[in-house]
Design an enzyme around this catalytic site. Structure first.
Site, PDB file in Angstrom:
ATOM      1  N   TYR A   1       0.828  -1.209   0.000  1.00 61.67           N
ATOM      2  CA  TYR A   1       0.000   0.000   0.000  1.00 61.67           C
ATOM      3  C   TYR A   1       0.865   1.263   0.000  1.00 61.67           C
ATOM      4  CZ  TYR A   1      -3.064   3.492   2.301  1.00 61.67           C
ATOM      5  OH  TYR A   1      -3.751   4.619   2.648  1.00 61.67           O
TER       6      TYR A   1
ATOM      7  N   ASP B   1       9.719  -7.395  -3.488  1.00 61.85           N
ATOM      8  CA  ASP B   1       8.518  -7.594  -2.666  1.00 61.85           C
ATOM      9  C   ASP B   1       8.169  -9.080  -2.744  1.00 61.85           C
ATOM     10  OD1 ASP B   1       5.886  -5.418  -1.915  1.00 61.85           O
ATOM     11  OD2 ASP B   1       5.663  -7.596  -1.773  1.00 61.85           O
ATOM     12  N   ASN B   2       7.815  -9.677  -1.612  1.00 61.61           N
ATOM     13  CA  ASN B   2       7.484 -11.112  -1.650  1.00 61.61           C
ATOM     14  C   ASN B   2       6.005 -11.347  -1.974  1.00 61.61           C
ATOM     15  OD1 ASN B   2       6.126 -10.557   0.704  1.00 61.61           O
ATOM     16  ND2 ASN B   2       7.474 -11.761   2.040  1.00 61.61           N
TER      17      ASN B   2
ATOM     18  N   ALA C   1       7.765  -5.265   5.470  1.00 64.88           N
ATOM     19  CA  ALA C   1       7.604  -5.704   6.859  1.00 64.88           C
ATOM     20  C   ALA C   1       6.225  -6.301   7.043  1.00 64.88           C
ATOM     21  CB  ALA C   1       7.744  -4.520   7.818  1.00 64.88           C
TER      22      ALA C   1
ATOM     23  N   SER D   1       7.367   3.121  12.909  1.00 67.37           N
ATOM     24  CA  SER D   1       5.956   3.269  13.251  1.00 67.37           C
ATOM     25  C   SER D   1       5.802   3.945  14.606  1.00 67.37           C
ATOM     26  CB  SER D   1       5.349   1.869  13.326  1.00 67.37           C
ATOM     27  OG  SER D   1       4.133   1.913  14.005  1.00 67.37           O
TER      28      SER D   1
ATOM     29  N   TYR E   1       4.739  -6.021  17.166  1.00 64.42           N
ATOM     30  CA  TYR E   1       5.063  -5.254  15.961  1.00 64.42           C
ATOM     31  C   TYR E   1       5.937  -4.038  16.312  1.00 64.42           C
ATOM     32  CZ  TYR E   1       4.357  -1.857  12.251  1.00 64.42           C
ATOM     33  OH  TYR E   1       4.561  -0.909  11.282  1.00 64.42           O
TER      34      TYR E   1
ATOM     35  N   LYS F   1       9.988  -3.026  15.334  1.00 61.60           N
ATOM     36  CA  LYS F   1      10.399  -1.761  14.703  1.00 61.60           C
ATOM     37  C   LYS F   1      11.440  -1.040  15.561  1.00 61.60           C
ATOM     38  CE  LYS F   1       8.139  -1.719  10.827  1.00 61.60           C
ATOM     39  NZ  LYS F   1       8.800  -1.621   9.531  1.00 61.60           N
TER      40      LYS F   1
ATOM     41  N   PHE G   1       2.479   7.531  11.516  1.00 56.49           N
ATOM     42  CA  PHE G   1       1.286   7.339  12.322  1.00 56.49           C
ATOM     43  C   PHE G   1       0.300   6.586  11.410  1.00 56.49           C
ATOM     44  CE2 PHE G   1       2.094   9.306  16.496  1.00 56.49           C
ATOM     45  CZ  PHE G   1       3.426   9.550  16.280  1.00 56.49           C
ATOM     46  N   ASN G   2      -1.005   6.860  11.416  1.00 59.18           N
ATOM     47  CA  ASN G   2      -1.895   5.951  10.675  1.00 59.18           C
ATOM     48  C   ASN G   2      -2.049   6.320   9.202  1.00 59.18           C
ATOM     49  OD1 ASN G   2      -2.372   5.227  13.472  1.00 59.18           O
ATOM     50  ND2 ASN G   2      -4.044   3.992  12.655  1.00 59.18           N
TER      51      ASN G   2
ATOM     52  N   ILE H   1     -16.446  -1.312  17.016  1.00 62.99           N
ATOM     53  CA  ILE H   1     -15.551  -0.364  17.702  1.00 62.99           C
ATOM     54  C   ILE H   1     -14.846  -1.171  18.780  1.00 62.99           C
ATOM     55  CG2 ILE H   1     -15.429   1.647  19.208  1.00 62.99           C
ATOM     56  CD1 ILE H   1     -17.726   2.869  17.705  1.00 62.99           C
TER      57      ILE H   1
ATOM     58  N   ASP I   1      -3.514  -2.489  21.347  1.00 65.66           N
ATOM     59  CA  ASP I   1      -3.889  -1.133  20.914  1.00 65.66           C
ATOM     60  C   ASP I   1      -3.575  -0.091  21.991  1.00 65.66           C
ATOM     61  OD1 ASP I   1      -4.913  -1.574  18.388  1.00 65.66           O
ATOM     62  OD2 ASP I   1      -7.009  -1.665  19.027  1.00 65.66           O
TER      63      ASP I   1
HETATM   64  N1  UFG Z   1     -10.538  -0.230  14.999  1.00 63.06           N
HETATM   65  C1  UFG Z   1     -11.848  -0.489  15.361  1.00 63.06           C
HETATM   66  N2  UFG Z   1     -12.580  -1.321  14.558  1.00 63.06           N
HETATM   67  C2  UFG Z   1     -12.058  -1.929  13.468  1.00 63.06           C
HETATM   68  C3  UFG Z   1     -10.710  -1.676  13.119  1.00 63.06           C
HETATM   69  C4  UFG Z   1      -9.981  -0.817  13.905  1.00 63.06           C
HETATM   70  O1  UFG Z   1     -12.370   0.042  16.348  1.00 63.06           O
HETATM   71  O2  UFG Z   1     -12.774  -2.708  12.829  1.00 63.06           O
HETATM   72  C5  UFG Z   1      -9.772   0.721  15.819  1.00 63.06           C
HETATM   73  C6  UFG Z   1      -8.505   0.109  16.393  1.00 63.06           C
HETATM   74  O3  UFG Z   1      -8.779  -0.507  17.612  1.00 63.06           O
HETATM   75  C7  UFG Z   1      -7.626   1.349  16.505  1.00 63.06           C
HETATM   76  C8  UFG Z   1      -8.080   2.243  15.372  1.00 63.06           C
HETATM   77  O4  UFG Z   1      -9.371   1.769  14.987  1.00 63.06           O
HETATM   78  O5  UFG Z   1      -7.880   1.999  17.703  1.00 63.06           O
HETATM   79  C9  UFG Z   1      -7.159   2.171  14.153  1.00 63.06           C
HETATM   80  O6  UFG Z   1      -6.968   0.804  13.837  1.00 63.06           O
HETATM   81  P1  UFG Z   1      -6.244   0.322  12.506  1.00 63.06           P
HETATM   82  O7  UFG Z   1      -6.280  -1.163  12.528  1.00 63.06           O
HETATM   83  O8  UFG Z   1      -6.817   1.031  11.341  1.00 63.06           O
HETATM   84  O9  UFG Z   1      -4.778   0.870  12.693  1.00 63.06           O
HETATM   85  P2  UFG Z   1      -3.751   0.632  13.914  1.00 63.06           P
HETATM   86  O10 UFG Z   1      -3.699   1.909  14.666  1.00 63.06           O
HETATM   87  O11 UFG Z   1      -4.011  -0.591  14.680  1.00 63.06           O
HETATM   88  O12 UFG Z   1      -2.424   0.259  13.134  1.00 63.06           O
HETATM   89  C10 UFG Z   1      -1.994   0.915  11.977  1.00 63.06           C
HETATM   90  C11 UFG Z   1      -1.023   0.024  11.191  1.00 63.06           C
HETATM   91  C12 UFG Z   1       0.256  -0.168  11.963  1.00 63.06           C
HETATM   92  C13 UFG Z   1       0.780   1.147  12.442  1.00 63.06           C
HETATM   93  C14 UFG Z   1      -0.278   1.878  13.205  1.00 63.06           C
HETATM   94  C15 UFG Z   1       0.128   3.192  13.713  1.00 63.06           C
HETATM   95  O13 UFG Z   1      -1.595  -1.247  10.939  1.00 63.06           O
HETATM   96  O14 UFG Z   1       1.187  -0.760  11.117  1.00 63.06           O
HETATM   97  O15 UFG Z   1      -1.397   2.087  12.364  1.00 63.06           O
HETATM   98  O16 UFG Z   1      -0.853   3.600  14.660  1.00 63.06           O
HETATM   99  F1  UFG Z   1       1.844   0.961  13.241  1.00 63.06           F
END
Ligand code: UFG
Length: 322
Positions: free
Chosen positions: A12, A32-33, A75, A117, A140, A144, A168-169, A205, A283
């Site tokens: 992505y 890329d694998n 990664a 990250s 994870y 990193k 960040f995200n 959520i 989380d």
């Molecule tokens: N979330 C929900 N419902 C869902 C999916 C996610 O409530 O169905 C929440 C998660 O708990 C989190 C937030 O939405 O609080 C964001 O979740 P994501 O899965 O979209 O992203 P993350 O924050 O877990 O992780 C992503 C990448 C990581 C990176 C990170 C940085 O996957 O590689 O962002 O914060 F490190």
């Protein structure tokens, strides 16, 4: 002119980085694998299907191409999954990085840009600065953190320069709608909200008992094209200056899970149904960047990270692939 090796260039973020490097007329080699990335999203450069854990394959690539810089994105990167696949996360993320660093030293590569990250930080409650202490609460983030330490000690010993970008995200999609998120097993919030709209099913959520404004987790959502721009800016900087830095890559704006649901509903003018589920393992409640360092040192600011634009571009992409 030296070439740029992009690991994870079919993923992505990697595919957006490759697109921008190509627009800037750079010579690109991609490995890329295809475990999560897809070949069809590599539209430029020379592509090798391969794994960074396979050092002899990497050796061949370095021997056959004059690589001047490495952009290392390959990664495993899912927070929850990392707890179930600890060995795979360490092997791919850490051993893969060691292989790459060894070959950089052997072939005298001058620069590396590394995808780190905000997961390296752990529990925080204010805007995070790069020199805040690192205390990851998931596997994870631990991998990193180890990679960052390896890069720093190799750099000191072997005199190459690095920029470590702590994303960040990452979210949103290419404004021309050629690239975006497309995973087999989606776990990320925004595409899952879209799926819930499409299937008329509630999105989960994960936890509404956090110590945050509305009790759901807060994140800092940055558009993937801004992430790509930061890579290009970092590369130009490294080629001119013999200095190394660690930068956050965020927006300084914290949005909760409920905020994202509301913005999506508002931008798309659609109702989003949701239900409250248990917390997801690993989380952290609050991850929001301070962006002042990258602004000061690289003069970098975001262009595309307005949440409404993020949702608009991501939705357009989602509709085109679903
Ligand atoms: N979330 C929900 N419902 C869902 C999916 C996610 O409530 O169905 C929440 C998660 O708990 C989190 C937030 O939405 O609080 C964001 O979740 P994501 O899965 O979209 O992203 P993350 O924050 O877990 O992780 C992503 C990448 C990581 C990176 C990170 C940085 O996957 O590689 O962002 O914060 F490190």
């Amino acid at each position: 002119m030296g070439k740029i090796l992009v690991t994870g260039g079919a993923g992505y973020i990697g595919s957006h980085v490759v697109k921008l490097l190509n627009l800037k007329k750079k010579e690109i080699i991609i490995i890329d694998n295809l475990s999560t990335g897809k070949k069809k999203y590599v539209k430029n450069g020379i592509f090798f299907k391969g794994d960074i854990r396979n050092k002899s394959h990497l050796y061949k690539i370095f021997s056959n191409h004059k690589i001047k810089s490495v952009i290392h994105l390959a990664a495993n990167c899912l927070v929850e999954e990392s707890h179930n696949k600890i060995d795979e996360y360490y092997e791919n993320n850490v051993v893969g990085t060691i292989n790459l660093l060894d070959l950089m030293v052997k072939f005298k590569v001058e620069n590396i840009i590394f995808s780190s990250s905000c997961s390296v930080y752990g529990y925080k409650s204010n805007k995070i600065k790069e020199d805040d202490n690192l205390n990851p609460i998931n596997v994870y983030g631990e991998t990193k953190k180890v990679c960052e330490e390896l890069i720093q000690s190799y750099s000191k010993a072997y005199k190459f320069n690095y920029i470590i970008l702590r994303y960040f995200n990452a979210c949103g999609a290419d404004l021309e709608n050629n690239l975006g998120e497309d995973r087999e097993n989606e776990t990320h919030l925004i595409p899952l909200i879209f799926k819930s709209i499409q299937n008329n099913k509630p999105v989960n959520i994960f936890g509404k008992d956090y110590k945050t404004r509305d009790k759901t987790c807060v994140r800092d959502y940055i558009h993937v094209q801004d992430i790509a721009r930061a890579h290009f800016k970092s590369l130009s900087f490294l080629r001119k200056n013999k200095k190394s830095f660690i930068f956050n890559l965020g927006t300084e704006k914290g949005l909760s899970v409920l905020d994202i649901i509301n913005i999506t509903s508002n931008v798309l003018n659609k109702k989003v149904r949701y239900k409250i589920s248990n917390r997801r393992k690993g989380d952290p409640p609050y991850l929001v960047a301070s962006s002042s360092k990258i602004k000061k040192k690289l003069n970098f600011t975001n262009k595309y990270s307005d949440p409404r634009l993020i949702i608009k571009t991501a939705w357009k992409w989602f509709q085109s692939i679903n």
